[in-house]
Design an enzyme around this catalytic site. Structure first.
Site, PDB file in Angstrom:
ATOM      1  N   ASP A 120     -13.145 -17.488  69.115  1.00 44.41           N
ATOM      2  CA  ASP A 120     -12.601 -18.263  70.224  1.00 44.41           C
ATOM      3  C   ASP A 120     -11.124 -18.494  69.927  1.00 44.41           C
ATOM      4  O   ASP A 120     -10.781 -19.041  68.880  1.00 44.41           O
ATOM      5  CB  ASP A 120     -13.344 -19.597  70.340  1.00 44.41           C
ATOM      6  CG  ASP A 120     -12.906 -20.418  71.547  1.00 44.41           C
ATOM      7  OD1 ASP A 120     -11.696 -20.466  71.843  1.00 44.41           O
ATOM      8  OD2 ASP A 120     -13.780 -21.028  72.185  1.00 44.41           O
ATOM      9  N   SER A 160     -14.265 -27.072  76.118  1.00 42.44           N
ATOM     10  CA  SER A 160     -12.933 -27.160  75.539  1.00 42.44           C
ATOM     11  C   SER A 160     -12.532 -28.627  75.368  1.00 42.44           C
ATOM     12  O   SER A 160     -13.214 -29.379  74.667  1.00 42.44           O
ATOM     13  CB  SER A 160     -11.951 -26.375  76.416  1.00 42.44           C
ATOM     14  OG  SER A 160     -10.734 -26.186  75.767  1.00 42.44           O
ATOM     15  N   HIS A 200     -13.076 -17.822  75.075  1.00 50.54           N
ATOM     16  CA  HIS A 200     -13.091 -19.282  75.112  1.00 50.54           C
ATOM     17  C   HIS A 200     -14.186 -19.746  76.062  1.00 50.54           C
ATOM     18  O   HIS A 200     -13.962 -19.905  77.251  1.00 50.54           O
ATOM     19  CB  HIS A 200     -11.722 -19.781  75.563  1.00 50.54           C
ATOM     20  CG  HIS A 200     -11.548 -21.260  75.456  1.00 50.54           C
ATOM     21  ND1 HIS A 200     -11.967 -21.980  74.379  1.00 50.54           N
ATOM     22  CD2 HIS A 200     -10.990 -22.164  76.311  1.00 50.54           C
ATOM     23  CE1 HIS A 200     -11.671 -23.265  74.560  1.00 50.54           C
ATOM     24  NE2 HIS A 200     -11.083 -23.389  75.725  1.00 50.54           N
TER      25      HIS A 200
END
Length: 497
Positions: free
Chosen positions: A436, A212, A465
């Site tokens: 996602d 991320s 995610h």
């Protein structure tokens, strides 16, 4: 971006002077080892915590608060490691970052160890760290109230004045409690801290696994220290060109695509769920529920859902099988029938549903990075109002959540430039789920375009995610293992399923 809840640490932003940071990459690499290099710090390792494996040991690396003043005030960076299982095959260290900005990473080696192949564990010490300002690394706390700990809020004309007051309060509290630290909580400084960790560990180069926000951090490291980057894996990537104002807009656009896919999926299973036989009918049924909840909140298992609370679950629509029972339960509750299922667990931003005493720390650091790095945040509250109205019209499900007024409108510290241009040829492996909710496929494709030496593996139909960091196996796992073990990237970008 960070999630909240029980899996915050994995799921949910090199050392040199300011002058060195401006040098060409080759010149910067040729410079002497930075602050914290071999022989300059004696690292004392000890067990991290009694509730963690004995093999997870921790230490502290000292780094400058201000890299323009390398001999001035220092802060501590908490570092953890699990040593490689083998010695003859050991290659070096695999540094890890779980995301954020604001995510703690000390326990990440222990959490990732069971998910990495034995061949990887033989070759790398797994190294985690709490980024500057986070957790055990000279933490920052703004002292935020619970309603100030959510990163996004829906827009409403009736509550906009309260939203403005809350945003101003967050900025004021952070400045009052941590004004001396805020200007130095930047991605580029965290990348410099990573290089300080590398030097303190006596490593010439580092390998890396970032998730991320950690993908952006890793990309910035490759831009600053390209010849110190060994094997870099970026899982669920951010597009540097969107940092930071454009990130919530990208997520809102992706939410609409996921919602459309869900309507098609649910329509094909109308016999099971009864939400409508066509995507149009499913869509109409959902928005009828939202309108009904706006008039009278729908109570489901003791929780009242108004229309905004239903829309706030927008990240959950990437998981079609999980979110559908939630919508069915809402429909039943609205009709006065017994609810057949509990609400689906949404993919939430840090702070929205987080638990525990560290939420204030994580959110405080998040705002420090998001607001402190961005020059694109408007200063006029009315601009946020106009943006929220426009974005909700364009993306009804979630457009207003990220475009509403933010503390960045009132941030007083001089903004530091974000690294929006990476543009290098460093070998990097990007892995990405097709669906996602927080760093959508389009963002990963943006990262791929600026990392010219990279390869990208897309998990077709992958939901959620995180591909490699997820608790379930992924078809990208073999690519990650091969790359970390041999250094070989796929011959070309590929999609697995």
């Amino acid at each position: 971006m960070l999630r909240a809840g029980r899996r915050t640490s994995l799921l949910a932003v090199g050392v040199a002077t300011a002058a060195l940071a401006a040098l060409t990459p080759a010149t910067a690499f040729a410079a002497p080892e930075p602050f914290g290099g071999p022989g300059q710090q004696r690292l004392r390792w000890e067990r991290c915590a009694q509730d963690q494996p004995a093999s997870l040991e921790c230490t502290t690396v000292r780094v400058p608060l201000d890299y323009a003043d390398p001999h001035g005030r220092t802060i501590g960076i908490a570092v953890s490691r699990m040593k490689a299982d083998g010695t003859a095959k050991r290659r070096g260290v695999l540094l890890m970052n779980p995301g954020g900005p604001g995510g703690p990473g000390l326990t990440m080696p222990a959490e990732m160890a069971p998910r990495l192949a034995a061949e990887v564990r033989e070759r790398f010490d797994l190294v985690g760290f709490d980024p500057r300002g986070v957790g055990r690394s000279t933490p920052v706390h703004c002292g935020l109230a619970p309603d100030e700990q959510a990163l996004d809020h829906p827009y409403s004309a009736g509550t906009f004045g309260q939203d403005v007051a809350r945003a101003r309060s967050v900025a004021d509290k952070c400045r009052a409690r941590a004004g001396d630290l805020l200007p130095h909580l930047t991605t580029r400084n965290t990348a410099r801290d990573m290089d300080a960790i590398r030097a303190a560990l006596g490593e010439r180069r580092i390998s890396y696994l970032g998730h991320s926000y950690g993908t952006y951090l890793g990309a910035v490291y490759t831009q600053m220290f390209p010849r110190r980057a060994d094997r870099f894996v970026l899982d669920s990537a951010l597009d540097p060109a969107l940092v930071w104002r454009g990130v919530p807009r990208g997520a809102a656009e992706a939410a609409e695509l996921a919602f459309t896919r869900w309507t098609e999926w649910a329509a094909a299973r109308d016999a099971a769920y009864g939400l409508g036989a066509t995507p149009e009918a499913v869509r109409a049924a959902f928005w009828e529920l939202v309108a009904r909840a706006d008039r009278t909140p729908i109570v489901l298992e003791g929780q009242a859902f108004d229309g905004d609370a239903i829309r706030a679950q927008y990240r959950a629509f990437v998981r079609v099988e999980a979110v559908t029972p939630f919508v069915v339960a809402l429909k039943a509750a609205a009709a006065g029938a017994a609810a057949p299922a509990a609400p689906a667990e949404a993919e939430t931003e840090v702070g929205a549903e987080a638990e525990g005493p560290d939420v204030d720390n994580m959110v405080s650091v998040a705002w420090a990075v998001l607001c402190g790095e961005g020059r694109s945040w408007p200063r006029d509250p009315e601009q946020y109002r106009r943006d929220a109205i426009r974005e909700r019209a364009a993306h009804p499900l979630a457009g207003d959540f990220g475009s509403n007024i933010q503390p960045c409108a009132f941030w007083k510290s001089a903004p530091r430039e974000a690294t929006t241009v990476v543009n290098n040829d460093v070998d990097v492996l990007i892995v990405q789920n097709e669906w996602d909710p927080q760093t959508p496929l389009a963002m990963a494709e943006g990262m791929r375009r600026v990392l010219h030496g990279a390869r990208m593996v897309t998990v077709a139909g992958g939901e959620g995610h995180g591909a490699v960091v997820a608790e379930r196996p992924s078809c990208a796992d073999a690519d990650v293992t091969r790359y970390l073990v041999t250094g070989r990237l796929p011959a070309k970008d590929r999609t697995c399923g």
